[in-house]
Design an enzyme around this catalytic site. Structure first.
Site, PDB file in Angstrom:
ATOM      1  N   CYS A  97       0.833  -1.198   0.000  1.00 14.80           N
ATOM      2  CA  CYS A  97       0.000   0.000   0.000  1.00 14.80           C
ATOM      3  C   CYS A  97       0.868   1.249   0.000  1.00 14.80           C
ATOM      4  O   CYS A  97       1.174   1.821   1.043  1.00 14.80           O
ATOM      5  CB  CYS A  97      -0.932  -0.006   1.210  1.00 14.80           C
ATOM      6  SG  CYS A  97      -2.083   1.368   1.210  1.00 14.80           S
ATOM      7  N   THR A 119     -25.837   3.058  11.406  1.00 10.87           N
ATOM      8  CA  THR A 119     -26.896   2.847  10.405  1.00 10.87           C
ATOM      9  C   THR A 119     -27.648   4.144  10.157  1.00 10.87           C
ATOM     10  O   THR A 119     -27.729   5.007  11.030  1.00 10.87           O
ATOM     11  CB  THR A 119     -27.891   1.747  10.830  1.00 10.87           C
ATOM     12  OG1 THR A 119     -28.853   1.587   9.788  1.00 10.87           O
ATOM     13  CG2 THR A 119     -28.610   2.083  12.123  1.00 10.87           C
ATOM     14  N   TYR A 120     -28.129   4.276   8.942  1.00 10.57           N
ATOM     15  CA  TYR A 120     -28.979   5.409   8.594  1.00 10.57           C
ATOM     16  C   TYR A 120     -30.378   4.902   8.255  1.00 10.57           C
ATOM     17  O   TYR A 120     -31.206   5.628   7.748  1.00 10.57           O
ATOM     18  CB  TYR A 120     -28.379   6.166   7.404  1.00 10.57           C
ATOM     19  CG  TYR A 120     -26.939   6.576   7.658  1.00 10.57           C
ATOM     20  CD1 TYR A 120     -26.624   7.790   8.260  1.00 10.57           C
ATOM     21  CD2 TYR A 120     -25.887   5.721   7.323  1.00 10.57           C
ATOM     22  CE1 TYR A 120     -25.307   8.153   8.513  1.00 10.57           C
ATOM     23  CE2 TYR A 120     -24.563   6.078   7.568  1.00 10.57           C
ATOM     24  CZ  TYR A 120     -24.288   7.291   8.163  1.00 10.57           C
ATOM     25  OH  TYR A 120     -22.985   7.641   8.427  1.00 10.57           O
ATOM     26  N   ASN A 121     -30.561   3.607   8.494  1.00 13.60           N
ATOM     27  CA  ASN A 121     -31.828   2.939   8.164  1.00 13.60           C
ATOM     28  C   ASN A 121     -32.232   3.121   6.707  1.00 13.60           C
ATOM     29  O   ASN A 121     -33.400   3.322   6.391  1.00 13.60           O
ATOM     30  CB  ASN A 121     -32.948   3.431   9.090  1.00 13.60           C
ATOM     31  CG  ASN A 121     -32.655   3.072  10.528  1.00 13.60           C
ATOM     32  OD1 ASN A 121     -32.408   1.911  10.850  1.00 13.60           O
ATOM     33  ND2 ASN A 121     -32.628   4.072  11.388  1.00 13.60           N
ATOM     34  N   THR A 122     -31.244   3.077   5.855  1.00 11.22           N
ATOM     35  CA  THR A 122     -31.537   3.187   4.426  1.00 11.22           C
ATOM     36  C   THR A 122     -30.955   1.996   3.683  1.00 11.22           C
ATOM     37  O   THR A 122     -30.024   1.351   4.154  1.00 11.22           O
ATOM     38  CB  THR A 122     -30.897   4.449   3.817  1.00 11.22           C
ATOM     39  OG1 THR A 122     -29.475   4.386   4.054  1.00 11.22           O
ATOM     40  CG2 THR A 122     -31.461   5.718   4.406  1.00 11.22           C
ATOM     41  N   THR A 170     -31.459  -2.489   8.907  1.00 17.31           N
ATOM     42  CA  THR A 170     -30.412  -3.180   8.147  1.00 17.31           C
ATOM     43  C   THR A 170     -29.506  -4.033   9.026  1.00 17.31           C
ATOM     44  O   THR A 170     -28.474  -4.526   8.578  1.00 17.31           O
ATOM     45  CB  THR A 170     -29.528  -2.174   7.383  1.00 17.31           C
ATOM     46  OG1 THR A 170     -28.912  -1.299   8.329  1.00 17.31           O
ATOM     47  CG2 THR A 170     -30.332  -1.361   6.386  1.00 17.31           C
ATOM     48  N   GLU A 173     -22.650   4.280   0.940  1.00 17.11           N
ATOM     49  CA  GLU A 173     -22.976   2.966   1.511  1.00 17.11           C
ATOM     50  C   GLU A 173     -21.849   1.962   1.251  1.00 17.11           C
ATOM     51  O   GLU A 173     -21.595   1.076   2.060  1.00 17.11           O
ATOM     52  CB  GLU A 173     -24.313   2.452   0.945  1.00 17.11           C
ATOM     53  CG  GLU A 173     -25.500   3.261   1.461  1.00 17.11           C
ATOM     54  CD  GLU A 173     -26.833   2.777   0.894  1.00 17.11           C
ATOM     55  OE1 GLU A 173     -27.003   2.856  -0.338  1.00 17.11           O
ATOM     56  OE2 GLU A 173     -27.688   2.331   1.672  1.00 17.11           O
TER      57      GLU A 173
HETATM   58  C1  LIG Z   1     -24.034  -0.838   4.492  1.00 18.36           C
HETATM   59  C2  LIG Z   1     -25.470  -0.432   4.299  1.00 18.36           C
HETATM   60  C3  LIG Z   1     -26.359  -1.637   4.197  1.00 18.36           C
HETATM   61  C4  LIG Z   1     -25.907   0.468   5.410  1.00 18.36           C
HETATM   62  C5  LIG Z   1     -27.288   1.051   5.295  1.00 18.36           C
HETATM   63  N1  LIG Z   1     -27.365   2.094   4.327  1.00 18.36           N
HETATM   64  C6  LIG Z   1     -27.683   1.575   6.661  1.00 18.36           C
HETATM   65  O1  LIG Z   1     -27.842   2.762   6.844  1.00 18.36           O
HETATM   66  O2  LIG Z   1     -27.838   0.822   7.575  1.00 18.36           O
END
Ligand SMILES: CC(C)C[C@H](N)C(=O)O
Length: 427
Positions: free
Chosen positions: A65, A321-324, A333, A398
């Site tokens: 690296c 997490t952003y719950n997306t 998630t 993400e």
């Molecule tokens: C790595 C992803 C699955 C994370 C998802 N965007 C979240 O906010 O939990």
């Protein structure tokens, strides 16, 4: 928050490096990362400053690296390190040379570390390491192996003052600017098509929805049937064995030899050798030795505060997490993130008794596994194609998030093996 983070980072490093610029997608993590890094490199601690940078160089060089090697070559010279050491490990003090073996094993086959290896470092007549120094070194080594994964995993390019970066190079470092094109993100070795690259794009459109559907199904049948202990163990062993054979077609080409490693290590010793021969990775049970119950307190005892800092960093990465999920909001998630984390530990032979490893196969598809395995085990082989092939609908941030999981799970896995060996030596 971002503003102060940038300001702090600039004050510490005298620059905003590319790692920081990518990590700032996740400020909470970045903050913890910078705090730990600052503590390990700059604050009072068992090892002298130039040793710390040198160990960073040794670790990053294991994965060729150049990005990190360069950064720490600068750091090393800045704190008054002897430029001669940079010509290769054999020019460094014997004490650092002795660390070479542990560096190798940690990076590529940590499960082989025994208390005898630890004893050799601590018990040599001259040049011996103290326990506190050794812990400091182990944390640095694992931190920089993992950071090399992050660097390649996110395709971080050389700093502006390095070759392959941009225009100027300060003359004082030019001799050591062993940065070449750090990784496969420059399009040169992108010509080889991988089988995973051929998925028709129509499939990827509903990729996210399909994944979410699987998560829902798994959630539902979790409550229904419970597999027996033996069945659970078998599922783990199966996943572990299969993970050894996950490789991309690009894997077959030999990586070009790069300057960096020539200076430091024999490159013949890598993860690859073992995976080829299908070597057996023994199972490490988390109930017997875990970070929370064992590793954490050992580190804290010998190098106060660092156990705490690492613990925080692990927690943030694991729970972030952003719950997306791509364009979807309000999604839980945790199941997916846990599958990623446990898959990495599974590749290292680390098993959680209460986890059903069958979930991994449901949630992580082949191209994703190829990416994970490459970034974690042979980061220098990561290519842009691999990065693009998995989770096509997901956001760039993400994918960086995924990298945080990879980095911290890898670091914890390496630490677990090293710390277990140290504990065994001590008792
Ligand atoms: C790595 C992803 C699955 C994370 C998802 N965007 C979240 O906010 O939990």
């Amino acid at each position: 928050m971002m503003h102060t983070l940038f300001a702090d980072s600039f004050a510490t490093l005298g620059r905003l490096d590319n790692v920081t610029l990518v990590m700032v997608f996740h400020p909470q993590y970045l903050e913890s990362f910078l705090k730990t890094q600052h503590y390990l490199l700059q604050m009072d601690g068992p090892l002298p400053l130039h040793y710390r940078h040198y160990i960073g160089i040794m670790a990053a060089a294991r994965h060729q690296c150049s990005y990190l090697v360069n950064l720490h070559v600068n750091g090393f010279l800045h704190v008054g390190g002897d430029p001669k050491w940079l010509n290769g490990l054999e020019n460094a003090p014997q004490k650092l040379q002795n660390l070479g073996e542990l560096n190798k094993m940690l990076a590529h086959r940590p499960w082989l570390i025994t208390k005898e290896h630890i004893e050799q470092l601590l018990k040599t007549e001259e040049n011996s390491w103290s326990l506190a120094e050794l812990i400091h070194a182990v944390v640095l080594l694992t931190q920089y192996h993992s950071l090399a994964s992050f660097t390649f995993g996110c395709g971080i390019s050389p700093e502006i003052d390095c070759e392959g970066g941009h225009t100027f190079r300060p003359p004082s470092v030019s001799n050591y600017c062993i940065c070449d094109i750090t990784n496969g993100y420059h399009g040169v070795d992108e010509i080889h098509a991988s089988p995973t690259g051929s998925i028709p794009s129509t499939e990827s459109v509903c990729e996210v929805e399909a994944l979410m559907e699987k998560m829902k199904q798994l959630q539902e049948c979790r409550d229904e049937e419970e597999a027996s202990q033996e069945e659970m163990a078998t599922r783990f062993e199966r996943e572990k064995r299969e993970s050894m054979f996950v490789c991309s077609s690009e894997d077959e080409e030999s990586a070009p030899t790069r300057d960096v490693s020539r200076h430091f290590e024999d490159t013949s010793y890598g993860y690859k050798d073992f995976s080829r021969h299908g070597m057996h990775v023994p199972t490490f049970r988390v109930q017997d030795y875990s970070w929370e119950d064992h590793g954490y307190s050992l580190v804290n005892r010998l190098y106060p505060d660092v156990g705490q800092l690492l613990d925080e960093k692990f927690h943030i990465a694991y729970n972030l997490t952003y719950n997306t999920m791509a364009m979807h909001k309000d999604v839980d998630t945790s199941m997916l993130r846990r599958a990623i984390w446990n898959y990495i530990h599974c590749m290292f032979g680390i098993r959680y008794d209460d986890y059903d490893y069958g979930e991994i196969n449901q949630l992580l598809d082949r191209s994703f596994k190829v990416y994970i395995k490459t970034v974690v085990c042979t980061p220098e082989k990561t290519t842009k194609r691999m990065y693009d092939s998995f989770w096509r609908q997901f956001e760039h941030s993400e994918k960086v998030h995924v990298n945080l999981l990879l980095v911290e799970a890898r670091m914890q896995a390496e630490l677990l093996y090293a710390l277990r060996a140290i504990t065994r030596y001590m008792t």
